[in-house]
Write an enzyme that holds these catalytic residues in place. Structure first.
Site, mmCIF file in Angstrom:
data_model
loop_
_atom_site.group_PDB
_atom_site.id
_atom_site.type_symbol
_atom_site.label_atom_id
_atom_site.label_comp_id
_atom_site.label_asym_id
_atom_site.label_seq_id
_atom_site.Cartn_x
_atom_site.Cartn_y
_atom_site.Cartn_z
ATOM 1 N N ARG A 112 1.287 -9.440 37.940
ATOM 2 C CA ARG A 112 0.103 -9.827 37.163
ATOM 3 C C ARG A 112 -0.231 -8.788 36.098
ATOM 4 O O ARG A 112 -0.177 -7.589 36.330
ATOM 5 C CB ARG A 112 -1.081 -10.004 38.108
ATOM 6 C CG ARG A 112 -2.386 -10.412 37.436
ATOM 7 C CD ARG A 112 -3.440 -10.711 38.481
ATOM 8 N NE ARG A 112 -3.083 -11.919 39.239
ATOM 9 C CZ ARG A 112 -3.696 -12.301 40.363
ATOM 10 N NH1 ARG A 112 -4.681 -11.567 40.871
ATOM 11 N NH2 ARG A 112 -3.321 -13.406 40.975
ATOM 12 N N HIS A 113 -0.624 -9.283 34.908
ATOM 13 C CA HIS A 113 -1.113 -8.390 33.860
ATOM 14 C C HIS A 113 -2.546 -7.977 34.193
ATOM 15 O O HIS A 113 -3.331 -8.800 34.672
ATOM 16 C CB HIS A 113 -1.078 -9.098 32.499
ATOM 17 C CG HIS A 113 -1.274 -8.185 31.337
ATOM 18 N ND1 HIS A 113 -2.506 -7.692 30.967
ATOM 19 C CD2 HIS A 113 -0.392 -7.653 30.456
ATOM 20 C CE1 HIS A 113 -2.373 -6.905 29.921
ATOM 21 N NE2 HIS A 113 -1.098 -6.861 29.582
ATOM 22 N N PRO A 114 -2.895 -6.711 33.941
ATOM 23 C CA PRO A 114 -4.225 -6.253 34.341
ATOM 24 C C PRO A 114 -5.382 -6.797 33.514
ATOM 25 O O PRO A 114 -6.528 -6.720 33.955
ATOM 26 C CB PRO A 114 -4.123 -4.729 34.185
ATOM 27 C CG PRO A 114 -3.039 -4.515 33.199
ATOM 28 C CD PRO A 114 -2.056 -5.618 33.440
ATOM 29 N N SER A 115 -5.126 -7.340 32.328
ATOM 30 C CA SER A 115 -6.260 -7.768 31.501
ATOM 31 C C SER A 115 -6.043 -9.082 30.764
ATOM 32 O O SER A 115 -6.874 -9.474 29.949
ATOM 33 C CB SER A 115 -6.609 -6.665 30.491
ATOM 34 O OG SER A 115 -5.501 -6.335 29.697
ATOM 35 N N PHE A 161 -0.970 -14.670 33.192
ATOM 36 C CA PHE A 161 0.078 -13.794 32.675
ATOM 37 C C PHE A 161 0.768 -13.159 33.876
ATOM 38 O O PHE A 161 0.583 -11.984 34.171
ATOM 39 C CB PHE A 161 -0.569 -12.721 31.787
ATOM 40 C CG PHE A 161 0.307 -12.159 30.707
ATOM 41 C CD1 PHE A 161 0.135 -12.544 29.386
ATOM 42 C CD2 PHE A 161 1.292 -11.217 30.998
ATOM 43 C CE1 PHE A 161 0.922 -12.007 28.374
ATOM 44 C CE2 PHE A 161 2.078 -10.669 29.998
ATOM 45 C CZ PHE A 161 1.900 -11.070 28.680
#
Length: 381
Positions: free
Chosen positions: A228-231, A235
């Site tokens: 997972r993308h943090p922001s 995504f």
């Protein structure tokens, strides 16, 4: 003749294993001539690293195409004379010894800068030439750990996880090559060379991007988040009928387009309308998407999403990545010849330049000391 934007430049390569050889391989791919100086009898340490084809290291061969090899002991007077003859004609010296080693032998930057004012001298080391750790040795995983990268890699609550390639070494090799090319441009303007100091640990700090931005701006200490993308959301990797698919809907327009492919109206829902909303409700969003994705295979979903230009892709294994039509179309697998095993295939050069052909073959892979006679004759020793 090796053709490229660096044609006509001579690189004296005093490097071993990965950081330095990766850097000098880039310089060679860009047209420079590389003479690799190796320890007599044993050569580059990586000649002993597997996997092997017959008794030849595939690891070494993958990093040292199109280089010439001469074995020299820089502590021996006769070999020092040979080295200095080559040094007289050298444009770029690259080394990755422990800081201070070449100075002891009389070939540090301070020893050479006045005698060779146009020389570009690049040192890549674990911790650089300054700071309290400068004299310590380091390997890739050491700097992955110390540089914070391993703290954000892996699944939540998992054991420390190394990135699956030697990114500590490779990023340092890349930054060293960038520094050398900048120094070459500067030399055109000033007529003077310079010293380049690259630290593997520095390079890990430099590539922390979102993680370091979150800490320095918010005081948050990021943790592993799996894929997972943090922001940005959605995504990450999502389960499908048969495997996983990466979906990276990086803005509201892409999110709306993705929803329409899935026949969902989530983009109208206040919980998912903006990226900030989606990040707040990320688990609920993932559950909804995976409920839809389980109806088809990854390949089927990729075709549908690609048709609407939604960024997506499968999670390929190495065989699938290497043999993909895109990889082949970009000439990213090339071959070089070795005088014992014949053709050897390896990763190509990702830098494509309109003025130079990106050939699917590279120069020969050298045996230890293979080019001694040629080099001695050429440099008049």
């Amino acid at each position: 003749m090796n053709k490229g934007p660096l044609s006509g430049l001579l690189v004296l390569d005093l490097t071993r294993v990965l950081v330095g050889p990766y850097c000098t391989m880039i310089l060679s791919d860009l047209g420079a001539r590389v003479i690799k100086v190796e320890a007599p009898g044993v050569g580059d340490d990586s000649r002993g690293f597997g996997p092997f084809i017959e008794d030849q290291s595939a690891y070494f061969m993958s990093l040292n195409r199109n280089k010439e090899s001469i074995a020299l002991n820089l502590k021996v007077e006769e070999d020092k004379k040979i080295f200095e003859k080559i040094l007289d004609k050298t444009d770029i010296l690259v080394e990755n010894f422990k800081p201070g080693t070449l100075t002891k032998w009389g070939y540090g930057w301070e020893n050479l800068k006045d005698k060779y004012p146009k020389l570009i001298y690049a040192s890549a080391s674990g911790f650089g030439q300054t700071g309290p750790l400068k004299e310590l040795p380091a390997y890739d995983m050491v700097v992955q750990g110390m540089g914070g990268l391993m703290s954000v890699t892996g699944q939540p609550n998992s054991e420390p996880t190394r990135v699956g390639t030697s990114i500590g070494d490779i990023t340092a090799g890349l930054f060293t090559a960038i520094g050398i090319n900048a120094a070459l441009y500067d030399r055109q303007k000033t007529g003077k060379g310079m010293y380049i100091d690259v630290s593997m640990l520095d390079c890990q700090i430099a590539i922390l991007e979102n993680a370091i931005a979150r800490y320095l701006s918010k005081g948050e200490i990021p943790k592993p988040m799996g894929s997972r993308h943090p922001s940005i959301s959605p995504f990450e990797a999502f389960k499908t009928k048969d495997s996983y698919i990466i979906i990276a809907a990086g803005n509201d327009k892409l999110f709306e387009g993705m929803c329409k492919v899935f026949d969902l109206e989530l983009y109208k829902d206040a919980k998912f309308k903006t990226n900030a909303d989606r990040n707040k409700n990320i688990e609920e969003l993932k559950k909804i998407l995976e409920e839809k994705l389980k109806d088809k295979t990854t390949s089927e979903w990729c075709k549908v999403l690609e048709a609407k230009r939604i960024p997506c892709g499968p999670i390929n294994n190495i065989k699938e990545a290497v043999e993909s039509p895109q990889t082949k179309a970009r000439n990213m697998i090339v071959s070089a010849m070795h005088n014992k095993i014949g053709e050897f295939k390896m990763a190509g050069n990702p830098i494509k330049m309109s003025s130079y052909e990106d050939k699917n073959t590279r120069g020969e892979i050298p045996n230890l000391d293979q080019h001694r006679e040629k080099i001695l004759k050429e440099f008049g020793t």
